[in-house]
Design an enzyme around this catalytic site. Structure first.
Site, short mmCIF file in Angstrom:
data_model
loop_
_atom_site.label_atom_id
_atom_site.label_comp_id
_atom_site.label_asym_id
_atom_site.label_seq_id
_atom_site.Cartn_x
_atom_site.Cartn_y
_atom_site.Cartn_z
N HIS A 256 -3.52 -15.80 -53.15
CA HIS A 256 -2.85 -14.67 -53.82
C HIS A 256 -2.86 -14.85 -55.34
O HIS A 256 -1.88 -14.56 -56.01
CB HIS A 256 -1.41 -14.55 -53.32
N ASP A 319 1.10 -18.99 -48.97
CA ASP A 319 0.73 -18.24 -47.76
C ASP A 319 -0.69 -17.73 -47.82
O ASP A 319 -1.28 -17.57 -48.89
CB ASP A 319 1.68 -17.05 -47.60
N GLU A 320 -1.23 -17.47 -46.65
CA GLU A 320 -2.47 -16.70 -46.47
C GLU A 320 -3.61 -17.18 -47.33
O GLU A 320 -4.40 -16.37 -47.84
CB GLU A 320 -2.19 -15.20 -46.75
N ASN A 321 -3.74 -18.45 -47.50
CA ASN A 321 -4.89 -18.97 -48.22
C ASN A 321 -5.92 -19.37 -47.19
O ASN A 321 -5.81 -20.42 -46.56
CB ASN A 321 -4.48 -20.18 -49.06
N GLU A 371 3.26 -21.78 -44.14
CA GLU A 371 1.97 -22.47 -44.13
C GLU A 371 2.02 -23.82 -44.87
O GLU A 371 1.13 -24.65 -44.69
CB GLU A 371 0.89 -21.59 -44.77
#
Lengths: 687, 687
Positions: A256, A319-321, A371
């Protein structure tokens, strides 16, 4: 007469007697519900002599809070007070006394309890800390009622304290920047429902929203000029502090991070140029965790930000890496091999550990999205649990995992208000769900939770209507005893609290009509307003498929933006349908149904007065609704219906299921329920 | 077909043909009206490919302005543009080209002219300065219209420039502090109607609203914590500059200075202590013009403020200093004698001359309210004319006096929107009234005017509804040719501009209902909303007799605060009554009258559902209105009325004339007109 409500101790008793619904008018504005309430007959009348005295050692925070309280009370009651400001106790005999022992610290586990005693002659509010007093003042304001002659507070004793110490609202200011006034009015609303952590999601692919003096390109190139200066950040922190609210900054890394890389591509995992992201979703740009420059930059940046944000916690995102650029980069691959790392998660843990060390130097403990969880991370970290069914995982699974690994944890799964789900869906999610057995020690690891407001699809005009009033219900989940779960009671009180929130500047009610006037280009919005009360924006991000339908600069003054979850008339109509099926001969129910159906059957022709492309997109839906309503109204009025009519209805209902202009007609389930019932009855009726 | 409107050259022609009313739909959103318009058949259609290109040497101001323009256009039309930002001309072939010669300066007499040409294929906007481009963009936005398929701009050629170079809005932030968001949204609205001076009344008896680093007690003790920091001031100046608006600060001295003296009593004319004033009016505290410390403080303060505010002008106030404390002070008396001064005005002139010298050192010219006028003041000063009939003087007298003495001048008499007068009253006031003969040179001394918004009776919730939409009509007076005076045209266009202003965040429409919900404590405000549309707040400060009824901390969420001038339904009803008298047999008129009267006759019973002290104060008025409406409706439906009914009506009308809760029922004149007509008719009807 004495009416006692011990929610904690006698919850079953209360619910059985219907007290849990708090239909008692004197309590119908309260949210979150206090722990223990004793209600008496008698009233403390609010008149022009109303004055508040504070014990001698009054804090700045209290002085300001009481002044705000007096203003609000004056505005609420229309009473012209002689005293516009609080007085010192020693100088003045006052019927309203405030006492506390010490100034509270804006820290996790600070005491927020208070005791409020109201008799017909006196109000006494006492608390161990001034922050407790703040909480009590909000309760007191919610207790104000009126009869024909007076505004008053009912005689009452309240003993109150929160269930969880961490009760947050996260606002994403990266996807759509939210100016200071949006933040401030939301802090006011948070304080009103006793939330105490403002989690400020400051950076993301779409923007870096803080002035950085150490790395100015971050805000200069990463924000389109929309960022907060240091002074503004300090202003918000002070504003929050005045309301007993902590400010938790989030700098989301290593993923992000497109906005960061737009400014400093030299620390990216892929050697390319970057531009501020305009779409929504999960993107590949990510920091290079094998590059010492990355830590150099983050260390200086975090040093700067650590001194700006006084809270002991610092949210690093995480998150969301997905690590696609890590996989593509030979140097990073080699680094992983050299260090025996098999997964990108291990590499990210390496990164997180370094950040944790850096932040420890600046006296910060980290919070990260779930995460970041890995046994190597120091146990001072807080795990922020967010994934669930939408991500293909059991709801809140990581929360329990974190506890078992020895981490403190907060819950956001279930509290994503931007999913546009009904309030009940959020209200009934408990950080410690039934059936999950934890030891007392483990239970304490659950610190609370946070409502999350992601801003891909909101602007300053619409954001309040997504956060509120539903967040007030979640605030009750975090504050009130676990047993407070009565939906009907919650809905009644939420309706009242919603009006209270408006007075704080929250625009969730007023801006609906603003958008509708923009659509009709007219002051006459009756038809489209009626339609907006039975439509809801598409849920669970289906409004923005793949994140590519709306850009950050897309218009957000559309019909979907005027609609909210929990569409009012649809809810009311649904109840009436259920009642009709149970009591088919009740005339009152038919009259009420007729009123709705009549209005909707005229909708289409009423919209005909307006003629522009936006309205014209909506018209087919309105027309369909009008046709359905016309036929159903025929039944409601005449108590008969033909097979031919039922057949036509089926066709219209199928059409009504197709979303139009990013909204769904949420009357469909009620219509179907009624039609199903009619089909059963058909023969009987048509004899 | 070509439709041409040369307002300036052919004004008589236009008015005679009815073009002056601009009933042509394509022009009905325009305010202020441009100087010259040529309208053609043909449309420039706004679709997703819409993109704006700017000539190479684009200023920051233009880039930001065009980006804002694109956002507004997208929000207005609901069109998802591919390009969210302007493009460079050389990189892109675009149908919308913007060109200008140089960056404009925020200075008096800067060129603000522009030429706008729209064909079905292209839009060309050109201007000598980027500020001219800004003005043209606002016109363009006002030209956007729609049919069923498209939003479009009609093919048009416009040549435009302002009549006066000084077109201001003054906002008083001393009596009630107005936070930054209020200021910013009002700057947006000012830009929309081409106003170019924001006069910031920063200090008064009730508050000193700027952080001072040289004399910090000014804001620390003089503001209740409600002031602007230097950074915030700079932010506002930048925001205004981005919109081509100058910021004129006012530091009101030597009177209106209680807040200053609260902080620094040592420069007062009376040896006493001072407290921030909570009431409204003219007060005695005043600076000591014979004390060198006074000049020392003002010199340092003005030096600080001169560097903060870049404008070449600096407003020193100077109004309403009655000098009672001067008369009481022996030292001051002696000073006057020593210097041969006979009047306090001479002493104040002495003071003003010193201030003018001080400010000259900091490269500032002074502006002052008309009381500063005296031949000894240097001619670089601007005289701000404000007194008139309310003050027992001929309207705008000082304006002409100033010109004759050789001063430039601006007019505010006639533009006091806080008096709550109808829009026409302000619209028809011309800075250069008919019958006043001036030479061309003298005429040039009239620089323009300013709307003044004094804030004794407004808060951030209500202030917009007092400024807007009426200020848009005054903005037309300042910008458009003198001949543009058609009231009907103005009213039609104002209604549309009012909706445009709402989109900029102006809360004049939305906050009415916010206040009414606060009063009813309910979402159901139909009855009280109907009442609010026929009531207006008391005019000319009679709401706050002697300035002592309302304190700064009084409630401003009352029924009067929800009401505005130009009450809509009352205006519409008045027209219908006139029509009925002229065409007694027109059924349509009777149907419309019946709708109003029917609604009002039910008002009282509809309000019965609500029961609280605020509502109960309003009920007698509602009841009276209901009774009147019931009887008149009987006439409207049956075309007859009895003497007994007429007699009762007289009684009710007398009651209706008495103000209730600080509002007046503005239907009374129309009722009286109708009743007078009925009395004439009585015998005929009742035969």
């Amino acid at each position: 007469m004495r009416r006692i409500f011990f929610i904690l101790l006698f919850s079953l008793f209360i619910i059985q007697l219907g007290f849990g619904q708090y239909k008692d008018k004197d309590l119908s504005n309260l949210m979150p519900l206090p722990k223990k309430i004793e209600l008496y007959d008698g009233k403390f009348i609010i008149d022009k002599d109303f004055v508040v005295s504070i014990q001698n050692n009054s804090s700045k925070r209290i002085e300001k809070a009481v002044t705000r309280f007096v203003r609000k009370l004056s505005n609420e009651t229309g009473v012209f007070f002689k005293h516009g400001f609080p007085v010192k106790q020693k100088d003045h005999i006052s019927p309203f006394k405030i006492a506390y022992k010490r100034e509270g610290k804006l820290k996790l586990f600070e005491d927020e309890s208070y005791i409020l005693n109201v008799s017909s002659k006196n109000i006494e509010l006492s608390a161990p800390t001034d922050i407790g007093v703040l909480r009590g003042l909000e309760t007191l304001l919610q207790l104000v009622r009126s009869n024909a002659e007076h505004f008053y507070v009912p005689s009452i004793n309240i003993i109150d304290s929160p269930r969880y110490p961490w009760r947050g609202l996260m606002i994403d200011v990266a996807r759509h920047f939210q100016p200071l006034d949006v933040i401030k009015r939301n802090l006011d609303a948070m304080a009103a429902v006793k939330l105490n952590v403002f989690h400020w999601h400051l950076t993301d692919d779409q923007g870096f929203r803080v002035e950085s003096k150490t790395y100015p390109k971050l805000h200069e190139l990463g924000s389109d000029g929309q960022y907060y200066t240091h002074e503004q950040i300090r202003e918000v922190i002070q504003y929050a502090s005045d309301r007993g609210i902590r400010v938790l900054p989030e700098f989301d890394v290593p993923g992000h991070a497109t906005a960061i890389l737009t400014a400093y591509p030299e620390i990216a995992s892929k050697d390319t140029t970057y531009q501020i992201e305009r779409n929504a979703g999960i993107f590949h740009p990510t920091l290079d965790p094998t590059n010492e420059k990355t830590y150099e930059l983050l260390s200086s940046l975090f040093e700067e930000m650590a001194s700006l944000f006084p809270d002991e916690y610092f949210h690093i995102g995480g998150d969301e890496n997905e690590g696609k650029h890590w996989d593509e980069n030979q140097k990073i691959k080699k680094f992983k091999e050299q260090h025996g790392m098999k997964t990108n998660h291990e590499l990210q843990t390496h990164f997180n550990i370094r950040l944790q060390k850096i932040l420890k130097e600046y006296n910060k403990k980290i919070v990260g999205w779930e995460e970041i969880m890995s046994p190597e991370i120091e146990k001072s970290a807080i795990i922020h649990s967010w994934r669930g069914v939408n991500e293909g995982l059991p709801a809140g699974e990581s929360l329990i995992q974190a506890i078992k690994l020895g981490y403190q944890t907060i819950l956001s799964n279930g509290y994503y208000v931007d999913l546009m789900l009904p309030v009940e869906d959020h209200y009934l999610v408990d950080p410690h769900p039934k059936g999950v057995n934890l030891t007392k020690e483990q239970e304490k690891m659950i610190l609370g939770g946070e409502v999350t407001m992601w801003s891909e699809l909101v602007t300053p005009v619409t954001i309040d209507s997504r956060i509120w009033p539903r967040t007030a219900a979640v605030a009750e989940r975090f504050w009130s005893p676990r047993e407070v779960t009565d939906i009907e009671s919650m809905n009644v009180r939420l309706e009242n609290v919603s009006l209270q929130l408006e007075k704080l500047g929250i625009t969730h009610i007023r801006n609906k009509e603003v958008i509708l006037r923009n659509i009709t280009k007219s002051n006459d919005i009756r038809a489209i307003l009626a339609l907006s009360k039975v439509c809801e924006p598409l849920k669970k991000y289906t409004r923005n498929k793949g994140g590519m339908e709306y850009q950050t600069y897309a218009p957000f003054t559309l019909f979907a933006d005027a609609c909210t979850s929990d569409a009012k008339d649809a809810k009311a109509f649904g109840k009436l349908v259920s009642q009709l099926i149970e009591q088919p001969n009740d005339k009152k129910i038919r009259i009420q149904l007729n009123q709705y159906l009549q209005r909707w059957s005229l909708l289409s022709s009423n919209l005909d007065d307006f003629d522009n492309p936006i309205i014209n997109q909506i018209k087919p839906m309105a027309e369909n609704l009008s046709k359905i309503s016309y036929i159903l109204n025929y039944y409601v009025k005449n108590n008969k219906i033909t097979s031919a009519q039922l057949e036509v209805l089926d066709k219209y209902i199928e059409m009504a299921k197709v979303p139009v202009v990013d909204v769904e007609l949420v009357l469909v389930p009620s219509f179907e329920k009624l039609i199903k019932h009619l089909k059963k009855q058909e023969k009987v009726m048509n004899k």
